[in-house]
Design a protein around this motif. Structure first.
Motif, PDB file in Angstrom:
ATOM      1  N   HIS A 164       0.798  -1.339   0.009  1.00 36.79           N
ATOM      2  CA  HIS A 164       0.124   0.096  -0.044  1.00 36.79           C
ATOM      3  C   HIS A 164       0.757   1.340   0.075  1.00 36.79           C
ATOM      4  O   HIS A 164       0.169   2.509  -0.425  1.00 36.79           O
ATOM      5  CB  HIS A 164      -1.010  -0.016   1.190  1.00 36.79           C
ATOM      6  N   THR A 165       2.083   1.124   0.341  1.00 39.91           N
ATOM      7  CA  THR A 165       2.916   2.334   0.357  1.00 39.91           C
ATOM      8  C   THR A 165       3.901   2.330  -0.975  1.00 39.91           C
ATOM      9  O   THR A 165       4.387   3.626  -1.192  1.00 39.91           O
ATOM     10  CB  THR A 165       3.965   2.184   1.326  1.00 39.91           C
ATOM     11  N   LEU A 166       3.736   1.596  -1.836  1.00 39.09           N
ATOM     12  CA  LEU A 166       4.328   1.952  -3.111  1.00 39.09           C
ATOM     13  C   LEU A 166       4.292   2.998  -3.854  1.00 39.09           C
ATOM     14  O   LEU A 166       4.995   3.583  -4.752  1.00 39.09           O
ATOM     15  CB  LEU A 166       4.348   0.646  -4.071  1.00 39.09           C
ATOM     16  N   ASP A 167       2.849   3.647  -3.878  1.00 37.88           N
ATOM     17  CA  ASP A 167       2.447   4.525  -4.484  1.00 37.88           C
ATOM     18  C   ASP A 167       2.335   5.919  -3.931  1.00 37.88           C
ATOM     19  O   ASP A 167       2.052   7.077  -4.225  1.00 37.88           O
ATOM     20  CB  ASP A 167       0.996   4.516  -5.036  1.00 37.88           C
ATOM     21  N   ALA A 168       2.961   5.839  -2.545  1.00 40.84           N
ATOM     22  CA  ALA A 168       3.066   7.037  -1.649  1.00 40.84           C
ATOM     23  C   ALA A 168       4.268   7.909  -2.054  1.00 40.84           C
ATOM     24  O   ALA A 168       5.420   7.184  -2.773  1.00 40.84           O
ATOM     25  CB  ALA A 168       3.107   6.677  -0.147  1.00 40.84           C
ATOM     26  N   ILE A 169       4.297   9.036  -1.401  1.00 37.50           N
ATOM     27  CA  ILE A 169       5.496  10.089  -1.628  1.00 37.50           C
ATOM     28  C   ILE A 169       6.701   9.414  -0.869  1.00 37.50           C
ATOM     29  O   ILE A 169       6.382   8.714   0.077  1.00 37.50           O
ATOM     30  CB  ILE A 169       5.233  11.503  -1.424  1.00 37.50           C
ATOM     31  N   PRO A 170       7.868   9.433  -1.237  1.00 41.60           N
ATOM     32  CA  PRO A 170       9.032   8.637  -0.794  1.00 41.60           C
ATOM     33  C   PRO A 170       9.193   8.755   0.734  1.00 41.60           C
ATOM     34  O   PRO A 170       9.268   8.054   1.591  1.00 41.60           O
ATOM     35  CB  PRO A 170      10.337   9.244  -1.620  1.00 41.60           C
ATOM     36  N   SER A 171       8.990  10.069   1.300  1.00 40.75           N
ATOM     37  CA  SER A 171       9.132  10.442   2.653  1.00 40.75           C
ATOM     38  C   SER A 171       8.341   9.589   3.333  1.00 40.75           C
ATOM     39  O   SER A 171       8.511   8.821   4.444  1.00 40.75           O
ATOM     40  CB  SER A 171       9.198  11.869   3.111  1.00 40.75           C
ATOM     41  N   ILE A 172       7.084   9.502   3.032  1.00 43.65           N
ATOM     42  CA  ILE A 172       5.921   8.795   3.726  1.00 43.65           C
ATOM     43  C   ILE A 172       6.095   7.338   3.437  1.00 43.65           C
ATOM     44  O   ILE A 172       5.881   6.508   4.871  1.00 43.65           O
ATOM     45  CB  ILE A 172       4.726   9.422   3.247  1.00 43.65           C
ATOM     46  N   ALA A 173       6.456   6.864   2.541  1.00 47.80           N
ATOM     47  CA  ALA A 173       6.629   5.493   2.343  1.00 47.80           C
ATOM     48  C   ALA A 173       7.672   4.834   3.026  1.00 47.80           C
ATOM     49  O   ALA A 173       7.738   3.776   3.840  1.00 47.80           O
ATOM     50  CB  ALA A 173       6.780   5.427   0.758  1.00 47.80           C
ATOM     51  N   VAL A 174       8.853   5.591   3.243  1.00 51.37           N
ATOM     52  CA  VAL A 174      10.034   5.191   3.684  1.00 51.37           C
ATOM     53  C   VAL A 174       9.647   4.799   5.302  1.00 51.37           C
ATOM     54  O   VAL A 174      10.132   4.274   5.717  1.00 51.37           O
ATOM     55  CB  VAL A 174      11.348   6.239   3.680  1.00 51.37           C
ATOM     56  N   ALA A 175       9.099   6.104   5.903  1.00 49.78           N
ATOM     57  CA  ALA A 175       8.898   6.109   7.312  1.00 49.78           C
ATOM     58  C   ALA A 175       7.852   4.947   7.626  1.00 49.78           C
ATOM     59  O   ALA A 175       8.090   4.347   8.540  1.00 49.78           O
ATOM     60  CB  ALA A 175       8.028   7.267   7.672  1.00 49.78           C
ATOM     61  N   ARG A 176       6.903   4.717   6.651  1.00 49.86           N
ATOM     62  CA  ARG A 176       5.942   3.599   6.961  1.00 49.86           C
ATOM     63  C   ARG A 176       6.836   2.229   6.952  1.00 49.86           C
ATOM     64  O   ARG A 176       6.830   1.263   7.745  1.00 49.86           O
ATOM     65  CB  ARG A 176       5.008   3.611   5.942  1.00 49.86           C
TER      66      ARG A 176
ATOM     67  N   LEU B 184      12.050  -6.233   3.098  1.00 53.33           N
ATOM     68  CA  LEU B 184      11.629  -4.780   3.284  1.00 53.33           C
ATOM     69  C   LEU B 184      12.671  -3.724   3.255  1.00 53.33           C
ATOM     70  O   LEU B 184      12.553  -2.567   2.627  1.00 53.33           O
ATOM     71  CB  LEU B 184      10.940  -4.707   4.749  1.00 53.33           C
ATOM     72  N   THR B 185      14.021  -4.190   3.751  1.00 55.37           N
ATOM     73  CA  THR B 185      14.974  -3.185   3.349  1.00 55.37           C
ATOM     74  C   THR B 185      15.140  -2.834   1.779  1.00 55.37           C
ATOM     75  O   THR B 185      15.589  -1.809   1.356  1.00 55.37           O
ATOM     76  CB  THR B 185      16.110  -4.031   3.924  1.00 55.37           C
ATOM     77  N   GLY B 186      15.049  -3.907   1.073  1.00 56.65           N
ATOM     78  CA  GLY B 186      14.934  -3.775  -0.525  1.00 56.65           C
ATOM     79  C   GLY B 186      13.941  -2.743  -0.902  1.00 56.65           C
ATOM     80  O   GLY B 186      14.225  -2.115  -1.928  1.00 56.65           O
ATOM     81  N   VAL B 187      12.724  -2.711  -0.293  1.00 54.96           N
ATOM     82  CA  VAL B 187      11.726  -2.051  -0.976  1.00 54.96           C
ATOM     83  C   VAL B 187      11.880  -0.444  -0.316  1.00 54.96           C
ATOM     84  O   VAL B 187      11.776   0.375  -0.989  1.00 54.96           O
ATOM     85  CB  VAL B 187      10.428  -2.298  -0.290  1.00 54.96           C
ATOM     86  N   ILE B 188      12.415  -0.206   0.936  1.00 52.27           N
ATOM     87  CA  ILE B 188      13.027   0.814   1.141  1.00 52.27           C
ATOM     88  C   ILE B 188      13.611   1.494   0.361  1.00 52.27           C
ATOM     89  O   ILE B 188      13.994   2.924  -0.140  1.00 52.27           O
ATOM     90  CB  ILE B 188      13.563   0.902   2.732  1.00 52.27           C
ATOM     91  N   ARG B 189      14.931   0.755  -0.199  1.00 50.76           N
ATOM     92  CA  ARG B 189      15.936   1.056  -1.274  1.00 50.76           C
ATOM     93  C   ARG B 189      15.300   1.793  -2.329  1.00 50.76           C
ATOM     94  O   ARG B 189      15.563   2.774  -3.052  1.00 50.76           O
ATOM     95  CB  ARG B 189      16.947  -0.121  -1.464  1.00 50.76           C
ATOM     96  N   ARG B 190      14.243   0.901  -2.727  1.00 48.25           N
ATOM     97  CA  ARG B 190      13.511   1.344  -4.127  1.00 48.25           C
ATOM     98  C   ARG B 190      12.695   2.601  -3.685  1.00 48.25           C
ATOM     99  O   ARG B 190      12.687   3.517  -4.746  1.00 48.25           O
ATOM    100  CB  ARG B 190      12.526   0.236  -4.237  1.00 48.25           C
TER     101      ARG B 190
END
Length: 668
Positions: A584-596, A616-622
């Motif tokens: 659900h976070t993939l389409d969010a703006i980066p700052s919000i997505a990373v925090a989540r 999850l670390t990989g998704v954070i990097r993306r």
């Protein structure tokens, strides 16, 4: 339901117009021929005359009875039931006699007896604390009067069809009256028990029992959900976990000793006000002296409520009750009234000084300001500054029927009945406002604000509170072993509430010193054991409602508990839930997505799931680097976990539909 029958005889003759058989003295239904003047059915005439006289008697104006003692209202239900015990049978016997045309005497006698009862009930004092009971009894006698009227109309009927219609209507009124007899009886019993009970533990148990009955809930789980449903209707908010039980038990008091409609109105208005300016409560919650004052106010209100109820229960005359309650009236103003008034004035913007300064102002001044403020009018009705000032400065003079208060401007005379009503109305006002404050504080992450140590102050131990709640959840043979920071609870019961949910609901009543809990439950031939730390549940109670923090805290709490030797939530389920949230976070703006995503990774680490943390670390990097952050393997793995979802634990699947508030918006 009990039903009664009697016979009406209609004399028949041959119609001279068309030759069919018709009722004597009634127009022919076939040809319309009017009856002859000499067509007289003497039995029907006598029956109608008796019914007409009875109707005239029934419609006479009520005669108010003379004023009696305070106990006259308290025991009104007993007198009503005693009179009705033999009256019903006598009434139907009299109706049957009148139906035969044998004279109106019996009917007039039973109606005279009913009219005395009706006037007694309608003339009773309907002020607090017996207003709800008197209202129920009035509904009862009004229903009985409607029943009587329908039966009398049946006696007046000129055809069998008309009589049957009225008899059916009368039976409906009789059925409703039977229901009202049971309802008013329950209210009378509850009022008596609530006013006489002095033991705090038994009072808590009584309130839970009455709440379960009032909300027709089979257990505390259903009561919590029903209470939150009612909160949603009143305040447009379901509050937080635990709000339903707190409201339901408080609402029981309002339904028996106060004006329940006004209680809900004050709750709604005060909550709406606080919700419009949440920064006020946020600031107050961080003020230590406010928490101390709030705790003291809750305690003083509890003591004042018991004192008021016990005073009315033991007084012989309203004068005795009124004089004794002047002290309660004064303490309401200077104690909880002052705290609530300060909060309301800050919330509406009338006052801007710090709470530390406001708390030193006179309670009478703050309460009067609230009562004068247009936006707050009606919220603190019942708090009487004159009674407080008059008693404090020896300016109150006691008469047989009233208290006379000397003031600079003029002398005020207050009847004892109004003093009693005012004290209970004041308690009603403060209680509703306190409940609104607790609900709003809970939604801001301050669950059970000021209540954690209340039970100790009231003389109730944590063990007693836990045992009371377990008893309400249909457990028995409860044994609680406290060993420092470790508690072991063992109980036997047939409750179908899942044990994880039981632990969630018990958490607010465990001592703050308890770190580990073991719960052994014997259900039928099976024994189940739960164990784990309590702190994660405390963290959950502090999380803001419907927030990401709350969702993470909920799962984190579950991950740390063991149910029959295995984790409450399996690794597969945790991976599925986390993967869905991450997607659900993939389409969010980066700052919000990373925090989540970082919050989810912390959850994965708490679950000691290195594979989930890697993904999850990989998704954070993306999320941080975009396409430059190669995370194809990690995204592929998360996608595999998302579809299909892993099966939830059996207890979760079976019960989450009954109690969706346990997981907020997390999904199942």
């Amino acid at each position: 339901m009990t039903s009664y029958a009697f016979q009406l005889a209609f004399d028949q003759i041959t119609c001279s117009g068309c030759g069919v058989i018709r009722i004597r003295g009634v127009e022919c239904a076939d040809c319309g021929r009017q009856p002859k003047p000499w067509e007289i059915d003497t039995s029907s005439v006598a029956r109608r005359q008796a019914a007409t006289q009875a109707q005239t008697l029934l419609l006479q104006a009520a005669t108010p009875p003379p004023a009696g003692s305070v106990g006259a209202t308290e025991f009104l239900h007993a007198e009503v039931f005693a009179r009705l015990d033999g009256w019903t049978g006598a009434f139907f016997q009299a109706v049957a006699t009148a139906a035969k045309g044998e004279g109106p005497e019996g009917l007039e006698a039973v109606l005279t007896e009913f009219i005395e009862l009706r006037d007694l009930v309608h003339g009773a004092d309907a002020r607090r604390p017996f207003g709800v009971l008197v209202k129920a009894l009035r509904e009862l006698v009004d229903e009985l009067q409607s029943m009587i009227s329908a039966y009398l109309t049946a006696l007046l009927a000129s055809t069998p069809l008309q009589a049957e219609r009225q008899a059916t209507l009368a039976q409906q009124h009789l059925d409703r009256a039977a229901g009202l007899i049971g309802q008013s009886g329950d209210i009378a019993v509850s009022v008596g028990q609530l006013s006489r009970e002095r033991d705090p533990v038994q009072m808590q148990s009584l309130l839970l029992t009455r709440a379960l009955q009032a909300y027709q809930a089979s257990d505390l789980l259903e009561l919590e959900a029903a209470g939150r449903d009612k909160l949603q209707v009143i305040t447009s908010s379901r509050g937080v976990l635990g709000s339903g039980l707190l409201f339901a038990t408080t609402h029981v008091l309002a339904q028996h000793l106060f004006d329940p409609d006004r209680f809900c109105e004050v709750l709604s208005r005060s909550y709406t006000l606080l919700r419009s300016n949440p920064a006020v409560l946020e600031k107050l919650a961080a003020t230590p002296v406010f928490k101390e004052d709030f705790e003291r106010a809750v305690l003083e209100l509890f003591d004042g409520s018991l004192e008021a109820a016990h005073t009315v229960d033991n007084a012989v005359h309203t004068r005795q009750a009124g004089r004794a309650l002047l002290g309660v009236a004064a303490s309401l103003v200077e104690g909880p009234g002052r705290v609530v008034a300060a909060v309301l004035l800050l919330a509406c913007g009338r006052k801007s000084a710090s709470y530390a300064n406001l708390r030193h102002e006179m309670g009478t001044k703050l309460v009067n300001t609230v009562q004068e403020e247009s936006a707050l009018q009606g919220l603190l009705d019942g708090l009487d500054s004159d009674l407080r000032t008059g008693r404090a400065h020896a300016l109150a003079h006691y008469e047989q029927d009233a208290v006379v208060i000397e003031r600079k401007s003029k002398t005020r005379r207050v009847e004892w009945g109004d003093v009693i009503n005012g004290v209970f109305q004041g308690i009603e006002s403060v209680l509703a406002c306190q409940l609104a404050m607790l609900q709003m504080l809970g939604e801001l992450g301050h669950n059970n604000f000021g209540l954690n140590d209340l039970w100790h102050t009231l003389g109730i131990t944590n063990e007693q509170m836990v045992a009371t709640f377990l008893s309400a959840m249909k457990y028995q043979d409860i044994v609680i072993t406290a060993d420092g920071a470790n508690w072991h609870i063992e109980a036997r019961g047939e409750s179908d509430i899942p044990l994880p949910v039981v632990v969630i609901m018990l958490q607010p009543y465990l001592p703050q010193s308890v770190n580990e809990l073991v719960f052994t439950a014997h259900r039928g031939n099976a024994t189940h054991v739960l164990s784990g730390p309590v702190d994660p549940w405390r963290e959950l109670s502090k999380a803001p409602v419907d927030s990401d923090v709350q969702q993470i805290a909920f799962l984190r709490a579950h991950l740390s508990w063991i149910f029959d030797g295995v984790p409450w939530l399996s690794t597969a389920y945790v991976r599925w839930w986390t993967a869905v949230q991450a997607s659900h976070t993939l389409d969010a703006i980066p700052s919000i997505a990373v925090a989540r995503l970082r919050s989810l990774r912390e959850l994965a680490r708490a679950a000691q799931d290195d594979t989930l943390a890697w993904a999850l670390t990989g998704v954070i990097r993306r999320a941080r680097l975009g396409v430059d952050g190669d995370a194809r393997a990690e995204l592929s793995q998360l996608g595999a976990w998302c579809n299909p979802p892993a099966a939830a634990p059996e207890w979760w699947r079976n019960h989450i539909s009954r109690f969706p508030d346990l997981i907020g918006q997390q999904g199942t």
